[in-house]
Design a protein around this motif. Structure first.
Motif, PDB file in Angstrom:
ATOM      1  N   CYS A  22       0.636  -1.273   0.062  1.00 17.36           N
ATOM      2  CA  CYS A  22      -0.015  -0.092  -0.102  1.00 17.36           C
ATOM      3  C   CYS A  22       0.663   1.387   0.011  1.00 17.36           C
ATOM      4  CB  CYS A  22      -1.023   0.053   1.291  1.00 17.36           C
ATOM      5  SG  CYS A  22      -2.029  -1.282   1.165  1.00 17.36           S
ATOM      6  N   GLY A  23       2.148   1.143   0.169  1.00 19.77           N
ATOM      7  CA  GLY A  23       3.071   2.316   0.121  1.00 19.77           C
ATOM      8  C   GLY A  23       3.303   3.015  -1.164  1.00 19.77           C
ATOM      9  N   TYR A  24       3.538   4.421  -0.877  1.00 20.98           N
ATOM     10  CA  TYR A  24       3.943   5.060  -1.913  1.00 20.98           C
ATOM     11  C   TYR A  24       5.358   5.627  -1.907  1.00 20.98           C
ATOM     12  CZ  TYR A  24      -0.996   5.073  -3.139  1.00 20.98           C
ATOM     13  OH  TYR A  24      -2.267   4.762  -3.359  1.00 20.98           O
ATOM     14  N   PRO A  25       6.361   4.668  -2.086  1.00 16.82           N
ATOM     15  CA  PRO A  25       7.566   5.423  -1.930  1.00 16.82           C
ATOM     16  C   PRO A  25       8.216   6.466  -2.673  1.00 16.82           C
ATOM     17  CG  PRO A  25       7.534   3.158  -3.334  1.00 16.82           C
ATOM     18  CD  PRO A  25       6.142   3.463  -2.912  1.00 16.82           C
ATOM     19  N   ASN A  26       7.541   6.679  -3.747  1.00 20.98           N
ATOM     20  CA  ASN A  26       8.044   7.855  -4.710  1.00 20.98           C
ATOM     21  C   ASN A  26       7.113   9.113  -4.485  1.00 20.98           C
ATOM     22  OD1 ASN A  26      10.127   6.120  -6.107  1.00 20.98           O
ATOM     23  ND2 ASN A  26       8.257   5.387  -7.211  1.00 20.98           N
ATOM     24  N   ALA A  27       6.703   9.122  -3.423  1.00 21.04           N
ATOM     25  CA  ALA A  27       5.526  10.135  -3.247  1.00 21.04           C
ATOM     26  C   ALA A  27       6.308  11.685  -3.297  1.00 21.04           C
ATOM     27  CB  ALA A  27       4.960  10.095  -1.695  1.00 21.04           C
ATOM     28  N   ALA A  28       7.389  11.944  -2.565  1.00 19.83           N
ATOM     29  CA  ALA A  28       8.235  13.238  -2.761  1.00 19.83           C
ATOM     30  C   ALA A  28       8.281  13.496  -3.934  1.00 19.83           C
ATOM     31  CB  ALA A  28       9.224  12.975  -1.838  1.00 19.83           C
ATOM     32  N   ALA A  29       9.083  12.580  -4.905  1.00 24.61           N
ATOM     33  CA  ALA A  29       9.495  12.602  -6.075  1.00 24.61           C
ATOM     34  C   ALA A  29       8.345  12.979  -7.192  1.00 24.61           C
ATOM     35  CB  ALA A  29      10.351  11.856  -6.495  1.00 24.61           C
ATOM     36  N   ASP A  30       7.419  12.427  -6.966  1.00 28.24           N
ATOM     37  CA  ASP A  30       6.259  12.611  -7.712  1.00 28.24           C
ATOM     38  C   ASP A  30       5.456  13.787  -7.650  1.00 28.24           C
ATOM     39  OD1 ASP A  30       6.590  10.194  -9.026  1.00 28.24           O
ATOM     40  OD2 ASP A  30       5.157   9.058  -7.803  1.00 28.24           O
ATOM     41  N   LEU A  31       5.448  14.210  -6.161  1.00 30.36           N
ATOM     42  CA  LEU A  31       4.951  15.517  -5.859  1.00 30.36           C
ATOM     43  C   LEU A  31       5.827  16.530  -6.305  1.00 30.36           C
ATOM     44  CD1 LEU A  31       2.720  17.112  -4.618  1.00 30.36           C
ATOM     45  CD2 LEU A  31       4.004  16.833  -2.441  1.00 30.36           C
ATOM     46  N   ALA A  32       6.999  16.596  -6.276  1.00 28.42           N
ATOM     47  CA  ALA A  32       7.796  17.413  -6.825  1.00 28.42           C
ATOM     48  C   ALA A  32       8.097  17.619  -8.402  1.00 28.42           C
ATOM     49  CB  ALA A  32       9.282  17.090  -6.401  1.00 28.42           C
ATOM     50  N   ASP A  33       7.762  16.409  -9.077  1.00 34.22           N
ATOM     51  CA  ASP A  33       7.514  16.445 -10.683  1.00 34.22           C
ATOM     52  C   ASP A  33       6.314  17.206 -10.573  1.00 34.22           C
ATOM     53  OD1 ASP A  33       9.827  15.117 -10.857  1.00 34.22           O
ATOM     54  OD2 ASP A  33       8.557  13.161 -11.451  1.00 34.22           O
ATOM     55  N   LEU A  34       5.157  17.163 -10.113  1.00 34.20           N
ATOM     56  CA  LEU A  34       3.995  17.851 -10.376  1.00 34.20           C
ATOM     57  C   LEU A  34       4.022  19.364 -10.032  1.00 34.20           C
ATOM     58  CD1 LEU A  34       0.957  17.812 -10.905  1.00 34.20           C
ATOM     59  CD2 LEU A  34       0.573  17.370  -8.641  1.00 34.20           C
ATOM     60  N   VAL A  35       4.795  19.648  -9.077  1.00 31.95           N
ATOM     61  CA  VAL A  35       5.189  21.024  -8.632  1.00 31.95           C
ATOM     62  C   VAL A  35       5.863  21.729  -9.966  1.00 31.95           C
ATOM     63  CG1 VAL A  35       6.117  22.682  -7.127  1.00 31.95           C
ATOM     64  CG2 VAL A  35       4.735  20.765  -6.242  1.00 31.95           C
ATOM     65  N   GLU A  36       6.890  20.980 -10.417  1.00 36.35           N
ATOM     66  CA  GLU A  36       7.783  21.575 -11.202  1.00 36.35           C
ATOM     67  C   GLU A  36       7.250  21.931 -12.731  1.00 36.35           C
ATOM     68  OE1 GLU A  36      12.360  20.441 -10.535  1.00 36.35           O
ATOM     69  OE2 GLU A  36      11.327  18.743 -11.328  1.00 36.35           O
ATOM     70  N   SER A  37       5.992  21.059 -12.883  1.00 33.63           N
ATOM     71  CA  SER A  37       5.482  21.196 -14.217  1.00 33.63           C
ATOM     72  C   SER A  37       4.506  22.390 -14.232  1.00 33.63           C
ATOM     73  CB  SER A  37       4.346  19.912 -14.231  1.00 33.63           C
ATOM     74  OG  SER A  37       3.305  19.939 -13.452  1.00 33.63           O
ATOM     75  N   PHE A  38       4.427  23.121 -13.327  1.00 31.15           N
ATOM     76  CA  PHE A  38       3.739  24.418 -13.407  1.00 31.15           C
ATOM     77  C   PHE A  38       4.771  25.365 -13.092  1.00 31.15           C
ATOM     78  CE2 PHE A  38       0.424  21.570 -12.291  1.00 31.15           C
ATOM     79  CZ  PHE A  38      -0.698  21.854 -12.979  1.00 31.15           C
ATOM     80  N   GLY A  39       4.537  26.625 -13.710  1.00 33.86           N
ATOM     81  CA  GLY A  39       5.173  27.832 -13.603  1.00 33.86           C
ATOM     82  C   GLY A  39       6.453  28.138 -14.543  1.00 33.86           C
ATOM     83  N   GLY A  40       6.715  27.011 -15.363  1.00 39.36           N
ATOM     84  CA  GLY A  40       8.181  27.217 -16.086  1.00 39.36           C
ATOM     85  C   GLY A  40       7.695  27.151 -17.506  1.00 39.36           C
ATOM     86  N   ALA A  41       8.621  27.799 -18.198  1.00 37.19           N
ATOM     87  CA  ALA A  41       8.526  27.581 -19.618  1.00 37.19           C
ATOM     88  C   ALA A  41       8.203  26.101 -20.191  1.00 37.19           C
ATOM     89  CB  ALA A  41       9.823  28.263 -20.410  1.00 37.19           C
ATOM     90  N   PRO A  42       7.240  25.912 -21.155  1.00 36.43           N
ATOM     91  CA  PRO A  42       6.904  24.633 -21.412  1.00 36.43           C
ATOM     92  C   PRO A  42       8.334  23.800 -21.945  1.00 36.43           C
ATOM     93  CG  PRO A  42       5.160  26.009 -22.150  1.00 36.43           C
ATOM     94  CD  PRO A  42       6.245  26.743 -21.459  1.00 36.43           C
ATOM     95  N   LEU A  43       9.167  24.551 -22.882  1.00 34.94           N
ATOM     96  CA  LEU A  43      10.220  24.088 -23.397  1.00 34.94           C
ATOM     97  C   LEU A  43      11.271  23.680 -22.460  1.00 34.94           C
ATOM     98  CD1 LEU A  43      11.911  23.507 -26.005  1.00 34.94           C
ATOM     99  CD2 LEU A  43      12.876  25.949 -25.972  1.00 34.94           C
ATOM    100  N   MET A  44      11.366  24.356 -21.449  1.00 31.30           N
ATOM    101  CA  MET A  44      12.511  24.004 -20.232  1.00 31.30           C
ATOM    102  C   MET A  44      11.999  22.880 -19.761  1.00 31.30           C
ATOM    103  SD  MET A  44      15.469  25.532 -19.092  1.00 31.30           S
ATOM    104  CE  MET A  44      15.999  23.964 -19.436  1.00 31.30           C
ATOM    105  N   ASP A  45      10.562  22.567 -19.380  1.00 32.03           N
ATOM    106  CA  ASP A  45      10.231  21.434 -18.871  1.00 32.03           C
ATOM    107  C   ASP A  45      10.399  20.289 -19.650  1.00 32.03           C
ATOM    108  OD1 ASP A  45       9.249  22.640 -16.503  1.00 32.03           O
ATOM    109  OD2 ASP A  45       7.224  23.231 -17.360  1.00 32.03           O
ATOM    110  N   VAL A  46      10.296  20.284 -20.959  1.00 34.45           N
ATOM    111  CA  VAL A  46      10.483  19.284 -21.688  1.00 34.45           C
ATOM    112  C   VAL A  46      11.841  18.780 -21.586  1.00 34.45           C
ATOM    113  CG1 VAL A  46      10.438  18.514 -24.149  1.00 34.45           C
ATOM    114  CG2 VAL A  46       8.461  19.762 -23.281  1.00 34.45           C
ATOM    115  N   ILE A  47      12.784  19.804 -21.676  1.00 31.21           N
ATOM    116  CA  ILE A  47      14.154  19.473 -21.698  1.00 31.21           C
ATOM    117  C   ILE A  47      14.544  18.706 -20.133  1.00 31.21           C
ATOM    118  CG2 ILE A  47      16.505  20.173 -21.289  1.00 31.21           C
ATOM    119  CD1 ILE A  47      15.720  22.699 -23.246  1.00 31.21           C
ATOM    120  N   ARG A  48      13.922  19.214 -19.151  1.00 35.10           N
ATOM    121  CA  ARG A  48      14.105  18.632 -17.692  1.00 35.10           C
ATOM    122  C   ARG A  48      13.542  17.317 -17.463  1.00 35.10           C
ATOM    123  NH1 ARG A  48      12.291  22.361 -15.213  1.00 35.10           N
ATOM    124  NH2 ARG A  48      10.308  21.501 -14.416  1.00 35.10           N
TER     125      ARG A  48
END
Length: 393
Positions: free
Chosen positions: A348-374
């Motif tokens: 039942c665990g979500y071991p990647n929760a911090a990374a997945d949440l960080a990915d979601l946060v990073e997907s907002f507020g930046g240039a789309p091209l920069m997000d695609v590169i990263r």
């Protein structure tokens, strides 16, 4: 480290339930090269476990509840003052996004983000959407959840929802790949009992007597570690001594991760952070949801792990010494039963929760091209494009 460094503001109420996932996200974002600031209340600014590198800003956060109009006015004034102060912080810190973790101290920051046209996200730790997150659900750009099923989350926001789980501390997550401690038919049964930061009186009253009611062959193998309220600890110590059960008692354990690693069975409350740690490590549990929890959210938190077979839940009004002994005996009478429950909890665990949440946060507020590169493309570009489309409507 990411290709570009950004600034993020996290806003959370002053309890561990709100702040533990916020701290985990802050650590992950800083690991990626970003700068993070925290908005909270006086309790949150002083809570143990805050990363040393994370600056905390204490803002007013009024509460609008109850039936007293004067209280409503004072609460609204506090919220608006907090919003003004958050806007001033945003002017100097220039965040790329604001992330709320629930609790009234998160509300002014989220309202300020909306006023400043900044991307805003919320993370709901519990299996019931909290009051502040419920109020902001229609006003934010994304909703991250800790459970797959969240009550009081309207279906009309389904397009915003991403299941990430609840982030846990690094020292707890590091235990995930360690095997369940050996438990044999004649070996020790190590039980860990906690009731939150101050312990729970009902656990102190029921657990010693419940353990004493176990069959002698099982009772003689017990080794108990229990967190107690300061005013209860000596009474609990006397009870264990009377029953001849070895028990280590304290009001606080600094090495809780190590205690959890050694435990065969956990007994305690069902807060979201507790469930996240039990499932991250894979520990069977007997859970007693806090009956006064808002919207009965602790009972809802137990649904997934209980359905999977990783825990048993007992309502507090049914939590007696007899019932506890019955449930422990059912789980621990055979070594394989406890091991199977541990594996079910682990699943039942979500071991990647911090990374997945960080990915979601990073997907907002930046240039789309920069997000695609990263990010390598789809998830991040989709988030940025959705944000740009929504803001243009």
């Amino acid at each position: 480290m990411t290709a570009v460094s950004r600034h993020y503001v996290l806003a959370a109420g002053g309890t561990g339930g709100h702040l533990i996932p916020a701290f985990a996200l802050a650590t992950e974002l800083e690991r990626r090269g970003h700068h993070v600031a925290l908005i909270t209340d006086t309790r949150g600014a002083a809570i143990p476990g805050k990363p040393a590198s994370l600056p905390a800003h204490v803002l007013p956060a009024g509460r609008v509840e109850g039936m007293n109009p004067i209280g409503w006015i004072k609460g609204a004034r506090g919220i608006m003052e907090g919003r003004r102060m958050a806007l001033r912080l945003f002017e100097s810190f220039q965040p790329s996004a604001v992330v709320g973790f629930g609790g009234y101290p998160a509300l002014p920051a989220l309202l300020a983000a909306r006023s400043a046209r900044l991307p805003a996200l919320i993370h709901e730790q519990n299996a019931v959407l909290g009051r502040v997150n419920r109020f902001m659900a229609g006003r934010v750009d994304a909703i991250a959840t800790g459970f797959g099923e969240v009550d009081r989350l309207s279906p009309r926001y389904a397009h915003k929802v991403t299941l990430v789980g609840n982030p846990v501390r690094d020292e707890v997550l590091a235990l995930r790949e360690q095997p369940f401690p050996p438990f044999t038919a004649d070996g020790l049964l190590r039980i860990l009992v906690t009731g939150g930061s101050q312990g729970a009186r009902v656990l102190s009253e029921v657990v010693p007597d419940g353990l004493a009611m176990l069959p002698p062959a099982l009772r003689s193998r017990l080794q108990v570690i229990q967190q107690c309220r300061p005013e209860d600890i000596e009474t609990v110590r006397e009870r264990y001594a009377q029953h001849g059960i070895p028990a280590e008692l304290a009001t606080y354990f600094e090495d809780m991760a190590e205690r959890l690693a050694d435990a065969h069975l956990f007994i305690g409350r069902a807060g979201a952070s507790t469930i996240a740690e039990l499932t991250a490590v894979g520990r069977p549990a007997i859970l007693i949801p806090l009956p006064i929890a808002t919207d009965d959210h602790q009972a809802a938190n137990t649904r997934e792990i209980v359905a999977a077979g990783g825990a048993r839940a007992i309502r507090q009004d049914k939590f007696t010494a007899t019932e506890l002994a019955k449930q422990i005996q059912a789980m621990a009478q055979h070594p394989e039963t406890l091991a199977n429950a541990a594996h079910a909890a682990w699943n039942c665990g979500y071991p990647n929760a911090a990374a997945d949440l960080a990915d979601l946060v990073e997907s907002f507020g930046g240039a789309p091209l920069m997000d695609v590169i990263r990010m390598g493309g789809q998830h991040s570009a989709k988030g940025a494009e959705a944000f740009a489309l929504e803001r243009s409507e």
